[in-house]
Design a protein around this motif. Structure first.
Motif, PDB file in Angstrom:
ATOM      1  N   UNK A 155       0.836  -1.200   0.000  1.00 44.96           N
ATOM      2  CA  UNK A 155       0.000   0.000   0.000  1.00 44.96           C
ATOM      3  C   UNK A 155       0.873   1.253   0.000  1.00 44.96           C
ATOM      4  N   UNK A 156       0.429   2.265  -0.740  1.00 42.04           N
ATOM      5  CA  UNK A 156       1.041   3.598  -0.665  1.00 42.04           C
ATOM      6  C   UNK A 156       0.269   4.395   0.387  1.00 42.04           C
ATOM      7  N   UNK A 157       0.934   4.718   1.488  1.00 41.29           N
ATOM      8  CA  UNK A 157       0.265   5.395   2.602  1.00 41.29           C
ATOM      9  C   UNK A 157      -0.013   6.875   2.342  1.00 41.29           C
ATOM     10  N   UNK A 158       0.599   7.468   1.325  1.00 49.48           N
ATOM     11  CA  UNK A 158       0.393   8.907   1.101  1.00 49.48           C
ATOM     12  C   UNK A 158      -1.055   9.206   0.719  1.00 49.48           C
ATOM     13  N   UNK A 159      -1.617   8.615  -0.342  1.00 46.73           N
ATOM     14  CA  UNK A 159      -3.004   8.964  -0.680  1.00 46.73           C
ATOM     15  C   UNK A 159      -4.036   8.295   0.216  1.00 46.73           C
ATOM     16  N   UNK A 160      -3.763   7.075   0.667  1.00 49.52           N
ATOM     17  CA  UNK A 160      -4.816   6.297   1.323  1.00 49.52           C
ATOM     18  C   UNK A 160      -4.845   6.445   2.835  1.00 49.52           C
ATOM     19  N   UNK A 161      -3.783   6.981   3.412  1.00 50.61           N
ATOM     20  CA  UNK A 161      -3.701   7.149   4.864  1.00 50.61           C
ATOM     21  C   UNK A 161      -3.396   8.603   5.215  1.00 50.61           C
ATOM     22  N   UNK A 162      -2.207   9.068   4.837  1.00 47.65           N
ATOM     23  CA  UNK A 162      -1.773  10.419   5.213  1.00 47.65           C
ATOM     24  C   UNK A 162      -2.629  11.503   4.572  1.00 47.65           C
ATOM     25  N   UNK A 163      -3.064  11.293   3.325  1.00 51.03           N
ATOM     26  CA  UNK A 163      -3.885  12.295   2.660  1.00 51.03           C
ATOM     27  C   UNK A 163      -5.346  12.225   3.011  1.00 51.03           C
ATOM     28  N   UNK A 164      -5.833  11.019   3.344  1.00 55.48           N
ATOM     29  CA  UNK A 164      -7.268  10.830   3.583  1.00 55.48           C
ATOM     30  C   UNK A 164      -7.710  11.328   4.951  1.00 55.48           C
ATOM     31  N   UNK A 165      -6.902  11.093   5.970  1.00 49.25           N
ATOM     32  CA  UNK A 165      -7.328  11.412   7.335  1.00 49.25           C
ATOM     33  C   UNK A 165      -7.513  12.912   7.566  1.00 49.25           C
ATOM     34  N   UNK A 166      -6.556  13.777   7.193  1.00 49.89           N
ATOM     35  CA  UNK A 166      -6.747  15.210   7.474  1.00 49.89           C
ATOM     36  C   UNK A 166      -7.983  15.808   6.813  1.00 49.89           C
ATOM     37  N   UNK A 167      -8.299  15.362   5.599  1.00 52.77           N
ATOM     38  CA  UNK A 167      -9.466  15.915   4.905  1.00 52.77           C
ATOM     39  C   UNK A 167     -10.757  15.514   5.611  1.00 52.77           C
ATOM     40  N   UNK A 168     -10.817  14.286   6.077  1.00 57.43           N
ATOM     41  CA  UNK A 168     -12.007  13.841   6.789  1.00 57.43           C
ATOM     42  C   UNK A 168     -12.144  14.553   8.134  1.00 57.43           C
ATOM     43  N   UNK A 169     -11.032  14.763   8.821  1.00 57.31           N
ATOM     44  CA  UNK A 169     -11.079  15.465  10.100  1.00 57.31           C
ATOM     45  C   UNK A 169     -11.471  16.924   9.897  1.00 57.31           C
ATOM     46  N   UNK A 170     -10.930  17.548   8.844  1.00 58.94           N
ATOM     47  CA  UNK A 170     -11.297  18.936   8.578  1.00 58.94           C
ATOM     48  C   UNK A 170     -12.784  19.060   8.270  1.00 58.94           C
ATOM     49  N   UNK A 171     -13.351  18.053   7.632  1.00 54.99           N
ATOM     50  CA  UNK A 171     -14.796  18.036   7.400  1.00 54.99           C
ATOM     51  C   UNK A 171     -15.571  18.091   8.709  1.00 54.99           C
ATOM     52  N   UNK A 172     -15.073  17.375   9.714  1.00 56.98           N
ATOM     53  CA  UNK A 172     -15.735  17.390  11.018  1.00 56.98           C
ATOM     54  C   UNK A 172     -15.749  18.795  11.599  1.00 56.98           C
ATOM     55  N   UNK A 173     -14.676  19.545  11.368  1.00 58.23           N
ATOM     56  CA  UNK A 173     -14.562  20.905  11.910  1.00 58.23           C
ATOM     57  C   UNK A 173     -15.396  21.888  11.094  1.00 58.23           C
ATOM     58  N   UNK A 174     -15.235  21.859   9.781  1.00 55.53           N
ATOM     59  CA  UNK A 174     -15.849  22.890   8.935  1.00 55.53           C
ATOM     60  C   UNK A 174     -17.294  22.586   8.569  1.00 55.53           C
ATOM     61  N   UNK A 175     -17.643  21.293   8.465  1.00 54.21           N
ATOM     62  CA  UNK A 175     -18.990  20.934   8.018  1.00 54.21           C
ATOM     63  C   UNK A 175     -19.187  21.099   6.529  1.00 54.21           C
ATOM     64  N   UNK A 176     -18.114  21.140   5.738  1.00 53.42           N
ATOM     65  CA  UNK A 176     -18.221  21.382   4.297  1.00 53.42           C
ATOM     66  C   UNK A 176     -18.354  20.103   3.473  1.00 53.42           C
ATOM     67  N   UNK A 177     -18.173  18.934   4.092  1.00 54.62           N
ATOM     68  CA  UNK A 177     -18.349  17.650   3.400  1.00 54.62           C
ATOM     69  C   UNK A 177     -17.494  17.570   2.136  1.00 54.62           C
ATOM     70  N   UNK A 178     -16.171  17.669   2.312  1.00 60.54           N
ATOM     71  CA  UNK A 178     -15.254  17.651   1.180  1.00 60.54           C
ATOM     72  C   UNK A 178     -14.561  16.320   0.983  1.00 60.54           C
ATOM     73  N   UNK A 179     -14.651  15.410   1.945  1.00 60.01           N
ATOM     74  CA  UNK A 179     -13.772  14.243   1.912  1.00 60.01           C
ATOM     75  C   UNK A 179     -14.047  13.306   0.741  1.00 60.01           C
ATOM     76  N   UNK A 180     -15.223  13.431   0.107  1.00 65.26           N
ATOM     77  CA  UNK A 180     -15.501  12.592  -1.047  1.00 65.26           C
ATOM     78  C   UNK A 180     -14.976  13.150  -2.352  1.00 65.26           C
ATOM     79  N   UNK A 181     -14.399  14.349  -2.312  1.00 63.86           N
ATOM     80  CA  UNK A 181     -13.922  14.996  -3.543  1.00 63.86           C
ATOM     81  C   UNK A 181     -12.449  14.666  -3.765  1.00 63.86           C
ATOM     82  N   UNK A 182     -12.171  13.785  -4.717  1.00 68.42           N
ATOM     83  CA  UNK A 182     -10.786  13.387  -4.988  1.00 68.42           C
ATOM     84  C   UNK A 182      -9.934  14.556  -5.480  1.00 68.42           C
TER      85      UNK A 182
END
Length: 415
Positions: A155-182
């Protein structure tokens, strides 16, 4: 304002002349374009600390400060060393100023504007807000880790782990629902590369295109009903109450998306690379606590440098700095210097001030999301090692042409 992207007149002949003049004046030259620097920037910074801790780079057209004592001091002296690049007298300017000159980002503002805008988002990253967020953060981190695959998978951890987690967490803060946008992570990466002081004109143009695309995307998200209690909801209330303009609210969200995703992603990639390279039974892999996360953040320093502009003439380590000259504070080098100094003097400066790592900056610009970033790191790395105790690094590729951030194109592991 002049641009830092004039690659037609700044070709190889110009580069070689800059480096030769620099060596003649200081006995060494700082060349971040070298492959050796891209692979191990800490070696170049160690040499600067020893031989020229306040060094003028002709290539970058600015001063480079590498020792902890001077970096920590300059971070606190915001009246003398300003964040705004708009008073610079130099030919090479802060690239962000060329992206959106009419709407400066939070890290390019000084008081009183900085104080007012920072206050508008401070509560969303405070201890109480993070405490309420923690159960949801834990859930989304577990979900990302579980989706990585099975033990033994490559597995490449950059897109699937390191890149995925911050966007999902930021969604929790902002409420903008961005984590599904590649596209979001791609836009952010393009923009950040365009902010590098060694960016090419082509990179700068790609950054501008992505900056506009991300802004349009955020405008579409902001037009939707805001989730009560989210940062988006809070900023809307401030706009309606006249405490913020709509343009200011938009730029705050843009800043948080850029800073809150890329820097955390780079930290997670660096930390996962470090931990997965250790033997499976190494103590660091057994228990990821807050102290280890702080140590990893200081060690890898995802934000390598921050920039300031001298408001008045000053002298630093015997070097005369003119008003309007730009200064790069190398946080990564300062943290290395701090670690070495702590072993020698117990972590105290000569005046008795307790030393503190500067990976999150310092003074009035200390990172708003530091507490949240630490928590993300602890949960993400803990769950990765808990789910895949035998995870093993097989290869990692650092991003090229990076000075401001320590980024990775890939971190390949066997789970």
């Amino acid at each position: 304002m002049a641009s830092g992207y004039d690659t037609k007149t700044r070709g190889l002949a110009w580069l070689h002349r800059c480096l030769a003049d620099e060596r003649a004046e200081y006995g060494l030259a700082f060349n971040p374009l070298r492959d050796a620097f891209q692979k191990a920037p800490e070696d170049a910074y160690a040499e600067l600390r020893r031989r020229s801790p306040v060094h003028y780079s002709r290539l970058l057209d600015c001063w480079i400060v590498t020792r902890y004592e001077e970096v920590a001091h300059l971070l606190r002296e915001n009246d003398v060393f300003r964040s705004s690049p708009h008073t610079t007298t130099q030919a090479l300017v802060d690239p962000y100023a060329t992206l959106d000159p009419d709407r400066p980002s939070l890290f390019m503002l000084d008081p009183p504007a900085h104080t007012r805008l920072r206050g508008a988002v401070r509560e969303a990253f405070g201890p109480e807000a993070v405490r309420r967020l923690t159960p949801h953060l834990e859930e989304c981190v577990r979900d990302v880790v579980q989706r990585l695959g099975r033990p033994g998978d490559r597995v490449d951890l950059v897109p699937r782990f390191a890149g995925a987690i911050p966007l999902r967490v930021l969604d929790l803060v902002t409420g903008l629902d961005m984590h599904g946008a590649d596209d979001v992570t791609g836009w952010v990466s393009d923009i950040v590369l365009g902010l590098e002081p060694i960016a090419t004109a082509q990179t700068a143009q790609r950054a501008l295109t992505s900056y506009r695309a991300l802004g349009k995307y955020l405008d579409e998200r902001r037009a939707r009903p805001a989730r009560e209690g989210s940062l988006h909801w809070s900023l809307l209330r401030s706009v309606r109450a006249g405490r913020l303009t709509d343009a200011e609210a938009r730029q705050l969200l843009m800043f948080l998306v850029l800073a809150g995703t890329k820097t955390v992603s780079d930290f997670l990639a660096s930390a996962a690379r470090h931990l997965s390279a250790l033997p499976p039974r190494a103590p660091e892999r057994r228990h990821v606590d807050s102290a280890l996360v702080d140590d990893l953040i200081a060690r890898v320093s995802p934000v390598q440098i921050v920039a300031r502009t001298a408001a008045v003439p000053t002298v630093l380590c015997g070097r005369r700095i003119r008003a309007g000259q730009r200064i790069l504070l190398v946080l990564a080098s300062a943290n290395r210097d701090l670690a070495a100094g702590a072993r020698e003097d117990g972590g105290e400066t000569g005046t008795g001030r307790a030393r503190r790592a500067v990976a999150f900056g310092g003074g009035i610009h200390r990172c708003l999301g530091a507490h949240l970033a630490r928590l993300e790191g602890r949960y993400a790395l803990s769950y990765l090692l808990e789910r895949f105790p035998e995870v093993r690094l097989t290869g990692a590729t650092p991003s090229r042409r990076c000075v401001t951030l320590r980024s990775w194109d890939s971190v390949i592991v066997h789970l």
